[in-house]
Design a protein around this motif. Sequence first.
Motif, short mmCIF file in Angstrom:
data_model
loop_
_atom_site.label_atom_id
_atom_site.label_comp_id
_atom_site.label_asym_id
_atom_site.label_seq_id
_atom_site.Cartn_x
_atom_site.Cartn_y
_atom_site.Cartn_z
N ASN A 1 29.40 -62.00 -35.32
CA ASN A 1 30.33 -62.72 -36.19
C ASN A 1 29.61 -63.49 -37.30
OD1 ASN A 1 29.19 -64.40 -34.34
ND2 ASN A 1 30.96 -65.74 -34.12
N TYR A 2 28.29 -63.28 -37.41
CA TYR A 2 27.51 -63.77 -38.56
C TYR A 2 26.38 -62.78 -38.79
CZ TYR A 2 25.98 -66.24 -34.33
OH TYR A 2 25.67 -66.58 -33.04
N ALA A 3 25.95 -62.67 -40.04
CA ALA A 3 24.98 -61.64 -40.40
C ALA A 3 23.60 -61.98 -39.84
CB ALA A 3 24.90 -61.52 -41.92
N PRO A 4 22.82 -60.95 -39.44
CA PRO A 4 21.44 -61.20 -38.99
C PRO A 4 20.63 -61.87 -40.09
CG PRO A 4 22.13 -58.95 -38.47
CD PRO A 4 23.19 -59.53 -39.35
N PHE A 5 19.81 -62.84 -39.67
CA PHE A 5 19.01 -63.66 -40.60
C PHE A 5 17.55 -63.51 -40.19
CE2 PHE A 5 17.25 -67.83 -41.94
CZ PHE A 5 17.61 -67.80 -43.28
N TYR A 6 16.69 -62.99 -41.10
CA TYR A 6 15.34 -62.56 -40.72
C TYR A 6 14.21 -63.48 -41.17
CZ TYR A 6 17.51 -58.15 -39.41
OH TYR A 6 18.29 -57.19 -38.81
N GLU A 7 14.52 -64.61 -41.74
CA GLU A 7 13.47 -65.47 -42.26
C GLU A 7 12.64 -66.14 -41.16
OE1 GLU A 7 14.63 -68.15 -45.31
OE2 GLU A 7 15.49 -66.58 -46.58
N HIS A 8 13.07 -66.03 -39.92
CA HIS A 8 12.30 -66.57 -38.79
C HIS A 8 11.81 -65.45 -37.86
CE1 HIS A 8 13.15 -70.80 -39.68
NE2 HIS A 8 14.32 -70.37 -40.09
N LEU A 9 11.76 -64.23 -38.38
CA LEU A 9 11.30 -63.09 -37.58
C LEU A 9 9.86 -63.30 -37.13
CD1 LEU A 9 11.94 -60.18 -36.57
CD2 LEU A 9 10.98 -59.37 -38.73
N LEU B 1 21.62 -47.15 -32.75
CA LEU B 1 20.92 -45.90 -33.06
C LEU B 1 21.21 -45.52 -34.50
CD1 LEU B 1 21.76 -43.83 -29.84
CD2 LEU B 1 20.02 -45.57 -30.18
N GLY B 2 20.16 -45.16 -35.23
CA GLY B 2 20.38 -44.81 -36.63
C GLY B 2 19.19 -44.11 -37.23
N ALA C 1 21.28 -49.60 -40.06
CA ALA C 1 21.52 -50.25 -38.77
C ALA C 1 21.74 -51.75 -38.95
CB ALA C 1 20.33 -50.01 -37.84
N ASN C 2 20.98 -52.37 -39.84
CA ASN C 2 21.12 -53.80 -40.07
C ASN C 2 22.52 -54.15 -40.54
OD1 ASN C 2 20.12 -56.54 -40.48
ND2 ASN C 2 20.28 -56.09 -42.67
N ARG C 3 23.05 -53.36 -41.44
CA ARG C 3 24.42 -53.61 -41.90
C ARG C 3 25.44 -53.35 -40.79
NH1 ARG C 3 24.78 -54.32 -47.51
NH2 ARG C 3 22.77 -55.26 -48.11
N GLU C 4 25.14 -52.37 -39.94
CA GLU C 4 26.06 -52.04 -38.85
C GLU C 4 26.07 -53.12 -37.78
OE1 GLU C 4 28.98 -49.37 -37.40
OE2 GLU C 4 27.92 -49.52 -39.31
N ARG D 1 25.83 -46.57 -30.31
CA ARG D 1 25.88 -45.38 -31.17
C ARG D 1 26.89 -45.61 -32.29
NH1 ARG D 1 24.56 -40.04 -31.31
NH2 ARG D 1 23.41 -40.22 -29.35
N MET D 2 26.41 -45.52 -33.53
CA MET D 2 27.32 -45.66 -34.65
C MET D 2 27.53 -44.29 -35.30
SD MET D 2 24.95 -47.50 -37.55
CE MET D 2 23.31 -46.89 -38.00
N GLU D 3 28.65 -44.15 -35.97
CA GLU D 3 28.94 -42.90 -36.66
C GLU D 3 28.04 -42.80 -37.89
OE1 GLU D 3 32.72 -40.55 -38.69
OE2 GLU D 3 32.92 -42.62 -37.98
#
Length: 412
Positions: free
Chosen positions: A128-136, A112-113, A119-122, A65-67
């Motif tokens: 410790n590294y940003a989500p990378f979606y090129e292999h989704l 939750l968002g 949510a992706n930024r959260e 849960r994020m604010e």
Amino acid sequence: MKFLLSRYSKLFLSLLFIIIMIGCWDYKEIENRGYVLGIAIDKPKPLPKGYENDQSYQEEKKLERMELQQGEPRYAYTIQIPILPKAQVKPIGGGGGGGGAESSRSWDLTLLGNSFFEANREFSTRLNYAPFYEHLKVIIINEKVAREGIIPPLDMILRDPEMRRRTKVFVTSEEAHKILDVTPRIDDYAAMYLADLPRNATKTSRMPHITDLGEVAESLHGQVDFGLPIVISTSDEIKIIGAAAFKGDKMVGRLSGIQTIYAKWIRDAIKGGVIVIKARHNPNILLTLELKKVKTKLRPIVDGDNVKILIKSKAVINLAEESETRYKDALKQDFIKNIEQGAKDEIESNIKETIKYVQQELGADIFHFKVILQKFAPKTWEQVEDDWYEVFRNLDIVVDVDVELEYIGTVK
């Protein structure tokens, strides 16, 4: 002089190739990338009874849960990230089951968002590294979310050029994140296992296979209805069991596996599979027919204010199996003609029943009849456009299937 130019040119090219082969400017170790293989989208769930005093469970839920800056969370987004050093494909026939092995090879994070972008930024507050979606590989949508509309939870995914248009999209009546929890018997990750299932469309037509994110985007932008595969799961297996029908961006109902065969038949999307019919001379004998080639064309028939759709199809089949002792007269023309006529009757009947079900129960033009009118009878389309769904529900359909039996599997 020419000799010197030649030497300098070769030296320059050699140095250039050495520089190019050394590496890339954006080189990064794969262990240091947050490769996302799957996304699951659910509705937020209230705290289950019995967990009010479970401290470890409560702490885990605090991370999810994020604010929020505005309102209450509408969706629960889960991403699956592989732990690459621990990847280990299981041998065929090896043991399976349980969530421990899968959890050791992947990291599933839930937030939750209200929007996936937020949510992706959260997620970056927990990685410790940003989500990378090129292999989704896959996006799995819970049925409750799908019935409310898939544009809001997918909006950022449809806009972002980083998202692969070949990503497969699925619907499930289960909690979508549980599909990512599956421990496949012969693959490392549930997302990769699920993404490969539609490749079996040459063996069975009981599942939609043209379900890429790009196809979904084209359908939504083109305002045409469509279908997506429905999946269910156990601890170590995922199965496609039919199709979810979408009217606009909202799911309006389901098609069974058999109904999916004939919905694909109408859409000229059959790549293979089987149909089973009863022998015309003896209903107790079942004939299994392999679909080798199916070609379907749709055309409008306009007679004044009366509009019909003609479905004309040609199918080439093989006799794959029959339930009784092999016929002695299998090479006779009467036998072949009986099979062809029996297959024709069965196919035409099922196509009509599937269309009637979709017209009356779902009211979604997943067959793209309106596209046929727009293309081949534009003036008629202009007359019915405003009342299309009412016209669709009562549209007369003419079905004509020609069946050719190519091989019977009998050697004389």
